[in-house]
Design an enzyme around this catalytic site. Structure first.
Site, mmCIF file in Angstrom:
data_model
loop_
_atom_site.group_PDB
_atom_site.id
_atom_site.type_symbol
_atom_site.label_atom_id
_atom_site.label_comp_id
_atom_site.label_asym_id
_atom_site.label_seq_id
_atom_site.Cartn_x
_atom_site.Cartn_y
_atom_site.Cartn_z
ATOM 1 N N TYR A 95 0.830 -1.198 0.000
ATOM 2 C CA TYR A 95 0.000 0.000 0.000
ATOM 3 C C TYR A 95 0.867 1.250 0.000
ATOM 4 O O TYR A 95 2.077 1.183 0.212
ATOM 5 C CB TYR A 95 -0.955 0.004 1.211
ATOM 6 C CG TYR A 95 -0.301 0.328 2.535
ATOM 7 C CD1 TYR A 95 0.510 -0.592 3.180
ATOM 8 C CD2 TYR A 95 -0.472 1.569 3.144
ATOM 9 C CE1 TYR A 95 1.118 -0.296 4.385
ATOM 10 C CE2 TYR A 95 0.125 1.874 4.355
ATOM 11 C CZ TYR A 95 0.922 0.924 4.972
ATOM 12 O OH TYR A 95 1.531 1.233 6.168
ATOM 13 N N LYS A 153 6.537 -1.958 1.787
ATOM 14 C CA LYS A 153 5.357 -1.391 2.472
ATOM 15 C C LYS A 153 4.170 -2.335 2.308
ATOM 16 O O LYS A 153 3.253 -2.079 1.510
ATOM 17 C CB LYS A 153 5.064 0.013 1.922
ATOM 18 C CG LYS A 153 4.182 0.853 2.847
ATOM 19 C CD LYS A 153 4.262 2.303 2.459
ATOM 20 C CE LYS A 153 3.229 3.167 3.150
ATOM 21 N NZ LYS A 153 3.332 3.224 4.601
ATOM 22 N N GLU A 176 12.368 2.532 14.029
ATOM 23 C CA GLU A 176 11.491 3.606 13.539
ATOM 24 C C GLU A 176 10.276 3.643 14.461
ATOM 25 O O GLU A 176 10.385 3.227 15.619
ATOM 26 C CB GLU A 176 11.116 3.368 12.066
ATOM 27 C CG GLU A 176 10.496 2.020 11.789
ATOM 28 C CD GLU A 176 10.087 1.837 10.335
ATOM 29 O OE1 GLU A 176 9.854 2.823 9.630
ATOM 30 O OE2 GLU A 176 9.954 0.667 9.911
ATOM 31 N N LEU A 186 11.188 1.199 7.091
ATOM 32 C CA LEU A 186 10.596 1.615 5.827
ATOM 33 C C LEU A 186 11.317 2.895 5.393
ATOM 34 O O LEU A 186 11.452 3.829 6.204
ATOM 35 C CB LEU A 186 9.097 1.890 6.002
ATOM 36 C CG LEU A 186 8.422 2.323 4.706
ATOM 37 C CD1 LEU A 186 8.248 1.125 3.765
ATOM 38 C CD2 LEU A 186 7.072 2.956 4.984
HETATM 39 N N1 PDD Z 1 2.982 5.255 7.362
HETATM 40 N N2 PDD Z 1 7.586 3.778 8.806
HETATM 41 C C1 PDD Z 1 6.420 3.107 8.813
HETATM 42 C C2 PDD Z 1 6.351 1.801 9.520
HETATM 43 C C3 PDD Z 1 5.286 3.649 8.170
HETATM 44 O O1 PDD Z 1 4.126 2.980 8.169
HETATM 45 C C4 PDD Z 1 5.384 4.919 7.550
HETATM 46 C C5 PDD Z 1 4.214 5.546 6.836
HETATM 47 C C6 PDD Z 1 6.629 5.575 7.570
HETATM 48 C C7 PDD Z 1 6.829 6.925 6.910
HETATM 49 O O2 PDD Z 1 6.778 6.813 5.509
HETATM 50 P P1 PDD Z 1 6.294 8.043 4.612
HETATM 51 O O3 PDD Z 1 7.121 9.194 5.008
HETATM 52 O O4 PDD Z 1 6.564 7.596 3.240
HETATM 53 O O5 PDD Z 1 4.835 8.261 4.907
HETATM 54 C C8 PDD Z 1 7.703 4.974 8.199
HETATM 55 C C9 PDD Z 1 1.797 5.683 6.667
HETATM 56 C C10 PDD Z 1 1.574 7.140 6.772
HETATM 57 C C11 PDD Z 1 0.611 4.843 7.108
HETATM 58 O O6 PDD Z 1 0.802 3.642 7.263
HETATM 59 O O7 PDD Z 1 -0.478 5.373 7.288
#
Ligand code: PDD
Length: 284
Positions: A33, A149, A181, A206
């Site tokens: 996703y 992801k 993270e 991620l």
């Molecule tokens: N989450 N690490 C994890 C585990 C994440 O699920 C996310 C993003 C990030 C940050 O990635 P980005 O900057 O590309 O949004 C890091 C999204 C927002 C979610 O699952 O809703």
């Protein structure tokens, strides 16, 4: 007006939108996703999210549901049909529908694609950032390829639930003493010299798109960026901590496990970077 979702070629009211019970996303979490935001009608970091989406698909040997140009059109259409100016757009691709069997379905099985959009409260995000958030630590019990992801988010959901129960906004994940993270965002600290520190981009985190843009913004601001592991103890003693994600941008952390970070107020480096990120992402 009903919420409209895109489901496998059709725009349908979200309340009646359905996926098949033998969809591999439902059976095996065999899907990926992306989440990105639209602010004032403009996608932020869209290309970065689409590049990462292609990488997730290829790491799992999954077919793309359509080419990326067509996908952009559908994303725009979902936002338009929901009459949103500021939106959070969710896209999910799974390996499709097939009789339950762990091995991949026959070649040519169509991937499933779902896209939804909901209102994103941009002002509320700023209110939250000006106050800062509390986080708690949780053990990182996830698998070895969290750089992909995938929709397999149960450990993330358990960590976020623990945070919610503790009255915190996010869970910071710790493996062997090291902060990897957060449950849905990347974790950062500011060190004694004012440099910003975050875990290197390995299979253990991620590779956040916001992380990537924040690094570019920091370099423009001449803030030194150090990609190295840091411990939970180091984070608790740091002058500042913050997290990044598509939906939080740069969000200051004011406490970890009840320990006050710095002055207990959002730090200057995090707030500066947040403003720079917003300006940079808005440019597209
Ligand atoms: N989450 N690490 C994890 C585990 C994440 O699920 C996310 C993003 C990030 C940050 O990635 P980005 O900057 O590309 O949004 C890091 C999204 C927002 C979610 O699952 O809703």
């Amino acid at each position: 007006m009903p919420h409209i979702a895109y489901v496998n070629g059709q725009y349908v009211p979200q309340s009646t939108a359905m996926v098949h019970i033998e969809d591999r996303g439902y059976q095996f979490a065999d899907g990926i996703y992306e989440v990105c935001v639209v602010v004032n009608g403009c996608y932020w970091d869209m290309d970065g999210h689409l590049v990462r989406m292609q990488r997730s698909l290829s790491e799992l040997e999954m077919d793309a549901p359509m080419d990326m140009r067509a996908l952009k059109v559908v994303m725009g259409e979902v936002v338009r049909r929901n009459r949103l100016k500021d939106a959070l757009v969710y896209m999910q691709v799974t390996r499709g529908v097939a009789p339950r069997n762990h091995a991949f379905p026959p070649e040519g099985t169509a991937p499933s694609l779902v896209i939804t959009a909901r209102r994103f409260d941009f002002d509320q995000s700023d209110v939250k950032a000006n106050h800062g958030i509390a986080v708690i630590s949780q053990p990182d019990i996830r698998w070895g390829r969290v750089d992909i992801k995938t929709v397999g988010l149960l450990p993330n959901a358990l960590a976020k639930e623990a945070a919610t129960k503790a009255g915190a906004a996010e869970a910071i994940l710790v493996r062997d003493g090291v902060v990897t993270e957060c449950s849905a965002s990347n974790a950062w600290i500011v060190d004694e010299t004012g440099a910003i520190v975050t875990h290197p981009k390995t299979n253990e985190i991620l590779g956040g798109i916001t992380r990537q843009t924040a690094i570019a913004c920091a370099e423009e601001l001449q803030i030194k960026v150090i990609e190295r592991p840091f411990t939970l103890e180091e984070a608790k003693a740091a002058p500042e901590a913050f997290l990044t994600s598509a939906t939080s941008f740069v969000m200051p952390i004011i406490s970890i496990d009840g320990t006050r970070i710095g002055s207990g107020k959002p730090g200057p480096v995090a707030l500066r970077l947040r403003e720079a990120y917003k300006a940079c992402a808005a440019k597209g």
